[in-house]
Design a protein around this motif. Structure first.
Motif, PDB file in Angstrom:
ATOM      1  N   LEU A 162      37.269  31.539  47.822  1.00 14.29           N
ATOM      2  CA  LEU A 162      35.693  30.561  48.365  1.00 14.29           C
ATOM      3  C   LEU A 162      36.370  30.004  49.540  1.00 14.29           C
ATOM      4  CD1 LEU A 162      35.657  32.417  45.593  1.00 14.29           C
ATOM      5  CD2 LEU A 162      33.918  30.271  44.931  1.00 14.29           C
ATOM      6  N   ARG A 163      35.005  29.140  50.058  1.00 14.49           N
ATOM      7  CA  ARG A 163      35.076  28.467  50.772  1.00 14.49           C
ATOM      8  C   ARG A 163      34.976  27.368  51.071  1.00 14.49           C
ATOM      9  NH1 ARG A 163      32.391  31.313  55.833  1.00 14.49           N
ATOM     10  NH2 ARG A 163      30.369  31.548  54.894  1.00 14.49           N
ATOM     11  N   THR A 164      34.944  25.921  51.372  1.00 14.44           N
ATOM     12  CA  THR A 164      34.045  25.176  51.230  1.00 14.44           C
ATOM     13  C   THR A 164      32.711  25.288  51.737  1.00 14.44           C
ATOM     14  OG1 THR A 164      35.783  23.323  51.460  1.00 14.44           O
ATOM     15  CG2 THR A 164      33.598  22.001  52.366  1.00 14.44           C
ATOM     16  N   PRO A 165      31.302  24.994  51.022  1.00 13.06           N
ATOM     17  CA  PRO A 165      30.224  25.396  51.423  1.00 13.06           C
ATOM     18  C   PRO A 165      29.650  24.011  52.118  1.00 13.06           C
ATOM     19  CG  PRO A 165      30.134  24.539  49.317  1.00 13.06           C
ATOM     20  CD  PRO A 165      31.309  24.556  49.838  1.00 13.06           C
ATOM     21  N   PRO A 166      28.771  24.535  53.058  1.00 12.03           N
ATOM     22  CA  PRO A 166      27.797  23.788  53.999  1.00 12.03           C
ATOM     23  C   PRO A 166      27.257  22.766  53.608  1.00 12.03           C
ATOM     24  CG  PRO A 166      27.896  25.856  55.088  1.00 12.03           C
ATOM     25  CD  PRO A 166      28.274  26.380  53.665  1.00 12.03           C
ATOM     26  N   VAL A 167      27.328  21.567  54.289  1.00 15.39           N
ATOM     27  CA  VAL A 167      26.112  20.460  53.255  1.00 15.39           C
ATOM     28  C   VAL A 167      25.398  21.004  53.337  1.00 15.39           C
ATOM     29  CG1 VAL A 167      25.525  17.855  54.500  1.00 15.39           C
ATOM     30  CG2 VAL A 167      27.754  18.625  54.186  1.00 15.39           C
ATOM     31  N   GLU A 168      24.239  21.436  53.932  1.00 11.50           N
ATOM     32  CA  GLU A 168      22.869  21.915  54.254  1.00 11.50           C
ATOM     33  C   GLU A 168      23.240  22.656  53.259  1.00 11.50           C
ATOM     34  OE1 GLU A 168      24.127  20.008  57.556  1.00 11.50           O
ATOM     35  OE2 GLU A 168      24.965  21.708  57.168  1.00 11.50           O
ATOM     36  N   GLN A 169      23.350  24.032  52.527  1.00 12.86           N
ATOM     37  CA  GLN A 169      23.299  24.555  51.347  1.00 12.86           C
ATOM     38  C   GLN A 169      23.685  24.354  50.163  1.00 12.86           C
ATOM     39  OE1 GLN A 169      25.121  28.258  52.072  1.00 12.86           O
ATOM     40  NE2 GLN A 169      24.763  28.579  54.330  1.00 12.86           N
ATOM     41  N   VAL A 170      24.455  23.294  50.070  1.00 11.97           N
ATOM     42  CA  VAL A 170      24.832  22.322  49.423  1.00 11.97           C
ATOM     43  C   VAL A 170      22.976  21.775  48.596  1.00 11.97           C
ATOM     44  CG1 VAL A 170      26.124  20.235  48.073  1.00 11.97           C
ATOM     45  CG2 VAL A 170      27.380  22.360  49.185  1.00 11.97           C
ATOM     46  N   ALA A 171      22.833  20.399  49.450  1.00 11.45           N
ATOM     47  CA  ALA A 171      21.830  19.920  49.607  1.00 11.45           C
ATOM     48  C   ALA A 171      20.930  20.859  49.124  1.00 11.45           C
ATOM     49  CB  ALA A 171      21.466  19.323  50.835  1.00 11.45           C
ATOM     50  N   GLU A 172      20.409  22.051  49.920  1.00  9.65           N
ATOM     51  CA  GLU A 172      19.321  22.381  49.504  1.00  9.65           C
ATOM     52  C   GLU A 172      19.495  23.309  47.705  1.00  9.65           C
ATOM     53  OE1 GLU A 172      17.176  26.292  48.468  1.00  9.65           O
ATOM     54  OE2 GLU A 172      19.607  26.143  48.366  1.00  9.65           O
ATOM     55  N   LEU A 173      20.285  22.945  47.661  1.00 12.16           N
ATOM     56  CA  LEU A 173      21.107  23.719  45.722  1.00 12.16           C
ATOM     57  C   LEU A 173      19.937  22.793  45.009  1.00 12.16           C
ATOM     58  CD1 LEU A 173      22.039  25.348  43.623  1.00 12.16           C
ATOM     59  CD2 LEU A 173      24.185  24.593  44.102  1.00 12.16           C
ATOM     60  N   LEU A 174      20.859  21.546  45.366  1.00 12.22           N
ATOM     61  CA  LEU A 174      20.669  20.088  44.834  1.00 12.22           C
ATOM     62  C   LEU A 174      18.804  20.089  44.899  1.00 12.22           C
ATOM     63  CD1 LEU A 174      23.282  17.705  45.726  1.00 12.22           C
ATOM     64  CD2 LEU A 174      23.103  19.186  44.010  1.00 12.22           C
ATOM     65  N   SER A 175      17.977  20.266  45.588  1.00 10.33           N
ATOM     66  CA  SER A 175      17.036  20.242  45.852  1.00 10.33           C
ATOM     67  C   SER A 175      16.444  21.426  44.873  1.00 10.33           C
ATOM     68  CB  SER A 175      16.004  20.361  47.127  1.00 10.33           C
ATOM     69  OG  SER A 175      16.756  19.688  47.860  1.00 10.33           O
ATOM     70  N   ARG A 176      16.504  22.600  44.778  1.00  8.20           N
ATOM     71  CA  ARG A 176      16.163  23.643  44.701  1.00  8.20           C
ATOM     72  C   ARG A 176      16.480  23.886  43.077  1.00  8.20           C
ATOM     73  NH1 ARG A 176      18.841  28.448  43.452  1.00  8.20           N
ATOM     74  NH2 ARG A 176      20.058  28.061  45.242  1.00  8.20           N
ATOM     75  N   ARG A 177      17.745  23.655  42.959  1.00 11.19           N
ATOM     76  CA  ARG A 177      17.910  23.520  41.103  1.00 11.19           C
ATOM     77  C   ARG A 177      17.843  22.195  40.427  1.00 11.19           C
ATOM     78  NH1 ARG A 177      24.657  24.121  40.497  1.00 11.19           N
ATOM     79  NH2 ARG A 177      23.531  21.839  40.907  1.00 11.19           N
ATOM     80  N   ASP A 178      18.024  21.771  41.686  1.00 11.00           N
ATOM     81  CA  ASP A 178      17.864  20.284  40.170  1.00 11.00           C
ATOM     82  C   ASP A 178      16.818  19.284  40.492  1.00 11.00           C
ATOM     83  OD1 ASP A 178      20.488  20.686  38.882  1.00 11.00           O
ATOM     84  OD2 ASP A 178      21.246  20.452  40.679  1.00 11.00           O
ATOM     85  N   GLY A 179      15.614  19.819  41.559  1.00  8.96           N
ATOM     86  CA  GLY A 179      14.569  19.053  41.526  1.00  8.96           C
ATOM     87  C   GLY A 179      14.782  17.402  42.617  1.00  8.96           C
ATOM     88  N   ILE A 180      16.213  17.311  43.048  1.00 10.29           N
ATOM     89  CA  ILE A 180      16.162  16.032  44.005  1.00 10.29           C
ATOM     90  C   ILE A 180      15.895  15.755  45.624  1.00 10.29           C
ATOM     91  CG2 ILE A 180      18.347  14.188  44.965  1.00 10.29           C
ATOM     92  CD1 ILE A 180      18.579  15.826  42.016  1.00 10.29           C
ATOM     93  N   LYS A 181      15.321  15.025  45.405  1.00 10.28           N
ATOM     94  CA  LYS A 181      14.278  14.792  46.986  1.00 10.28           C
ATOM     95  C   LYS A 181      15.417  15.336  48.263  1.00 10.28           C
ATOM     96  CE  LYS A 181      11.543  11.254  45.456  1.00 10.28           C
ATOM     97  NZ  LYS A 181      10.726   9.270  45.255  1.00 10.28           N
ATOM     98  N   PRO A 182      14.861  15.413  49.291  1.00  6.61           N
ATOM     99  CA  PRO A 182      15.664  16.510  50.006  1.00  6.61           C
ATOM    100  C   PRO A 182      16.548  15.557  51.201  1.00  6.61           C
ATOM    101  CG  PRO A 182      13.702  17.353  50.199  1.00  6.61           C
ATOM    102  CD  PRO A 182      13.643  16.246  48.920  1.00  6.61           C
ATOM    103  N   ARG A 183      16.158  14.421  51.267  1.00  4.54           N
ATOM    104  CA  ARG A 183      16.679  13.119  51.678  1.00  4.54           C
ATOM    105  C   ARG A 183      18.080  12.857  50.946  1.00  4.54           C
ATOM    106  NH1 ARG A 183      16.842  10.256  55.978  1.00  4.54           N
ATOM    107  NH2 ARG A 183      17.790   8.248  56.129  1.00  4.54           N
ATOM    108  N   LEU A 184      17.804  12.745  49.584  1.00  2.00           N
ATOM    109  CA  LEU A 184      18.973  12.423  48.945  1.00  2.00           C
ATOM    110  C   LEU A 184      19.261  13.381  48.397  1.00  2.00           C
ATOM    111  CD1 LEU A 184      20.691  10.455  46.944  1.00  2.00           C
ATOM    112  CD2 LEU A 184      18.813  11.037  44.972  1.00  2.00           C
TER     113      LEU A 184
END
Length: 379
Positions: A162-184
């Motif tokens: 496995l590799r280090t995932p892109p920042v944007e995809q990690v952010a998308e996961l946090l927003s989708r799964r955990d309901g975090i606001k996109p900027r945060l």
């Protein structure tokens, strides 16, 4: 909905794992999943286990998928140690489990989330099961890298990196799964350098963001030996505060559950010998966990500190890359102005040396003091 939905940025690895689920000829009895911390090794391994059990190959919605992901499936056994190493007795228990046929599922899956913590003795106890696998049994081993795993174990396993995932995809996961606001979510993913678990903690815990900010700002405050020693003590304090915040309540709850299970009176001034023995065993386990957690938190703080000097080097070189500490650009600019490129590289080497020393069981405070003395700002 797919069982792989939380495995982000790992398309090459998913291609291999999904093919193994769908094609018996691509399946093998032992897999070794490696990847940097926070890349989602354990999540990928649990998803793979669920897909193997799922009649549809990983729908993400059926009972097999859900119980495999949350660790309650009858035929998916997970060892996630919090100790510094995995003992022989734990390994032998897993080997015995591996010899049994699946009870309700299609496979019996044995998942070791920290295979890098196998000692030579516990690794040897595992070899027989890997050399002569039981039909319908699959071993899933997770570790940061191939070099972290005993050569006798890794040579008997199929490797998936496995590799280090892109920042944007990690952010998308946090927003989708955990309901975090996109900027945060994006700021947290960038600050965590794509470490999914740490990004989630930063996004959900304001105190954690504050502790990270304090670590980053240390780079501009070490101007003499006295301040260097103080900075080392502050790094220790940050790690210990995180440890106490995370583990103290858990330790008290574990002791209360143990006393309840044993039928002991928690208000008694003294306990019977058999109860004291169980309490002593629990406290020893908790102390080991505390030691490991403290070291992990120190290492995470050093990764955060290292990112400041990395960002400063990028600024000095004019490299067109995003800063990890964009939200602390003023700190990065001050460090970049104080050190030349060689000085920044030496500072990064000092931090790397401290990490290696602590991993080799050097007293953390001593290693940190030696490091911070090397990080003094030029006069």
């Amino acid at each position: 909905m797919s069982i792989w939905r939380d495995v982000v940025g790992q398309e090459p690895a998913l291609t291999v794992l999904q093919r193994a689920v769908a094609d018996p000829d691509a399946m093998t009895h032992a897999w070794l999943l490696t990847g940097p911390p926070g890349s989602g090794r354990s999540v990928a391994a649990r998803a793979f286990a669920g897909a193997l059990q799922c009649p549809k190959g990983g729908c993400g919605e059926c009972r097999e998928c859900r119980t495999a992901l949350d660790g309650t499936h009858a035929d998916v056994d997970i060892l996630a140690t919090e100790a510094l190493s995995i003992g022989v007795s734990q390994t032998r228990e897993l080997v015995q489990l591996a010899g049994r046929s699946p009870s309700v599922g299609r496979w019996r899956v044995i998942l070791i989330e920290d295979a890098d913590r196998l000692t030579e003795q516990s690794g040897n106890a595992l070899l027989k099961a890997l050399e002569e696998p039981t039909p319908r049994t699959v071993w899933l081993l997770c570790a940061p890298s191939l070099q972290d795993v005993l050569i006798t174990v890794r040579s008997r396993s199929r490797h998936v990196r496995l590799r280090t995932p892109p920042v944007e995809q990690v952010a998308e996961l946090l927003s989708r799964r955990d309901g975090i606001k996109p900027r945060l979510a994006l700021n947290s993913a960038r600050a965590a350098q794509s470490h999914i678990g740490m990004a989630r903690r930063l996004a959900r815990d304001e105190d954690a963001r504050g502790r990270r900010r304090a670590t980053v700002e240390l780079a501009t405050r070490i101007r003499g030996v006295g301040q260097a020693v103080g900075a080392a003590a502050q790094l220790m304090a940050i790690a210990e505060e995180e440890r106490d915040r995370t583990l103290e309540t858990r330790a008290a709850a574990e002791k209360a559950r143990l006393l309840e299970t044993l039928g002991a009176d928690p208000s008694a001034r003294t306990q019977p010998p058999h109860v004291r023995a169980q309490i002593n065993s629990l406290e020893k386990e908790q102390k080991t966990r505390s030691t490991r957690f403290t070291r992990d938190m120190i290492d995470r703080a050093l990764v955060d500190l290292l990112s400041v000097y990395r960002d400063a080097l990028m600024l000095r070189s004019g490299a067109p890359v995003d800063l990890v500490n964009e939200d602390a650009r003023e700190v990065v600019e001050e460090v970049a102005g104080a050190f030349d490129s060689d000085g920044l590289l030496l500072a990064m080497d000092a931090i790397g040396t401290a990490r290696e020393r602590i991993a080799a069981n050097v007293a953390p405070l001593l290693a940190l003091e030696a490091m911070t003395i090397s990080l003094q700002l030029p006069r």
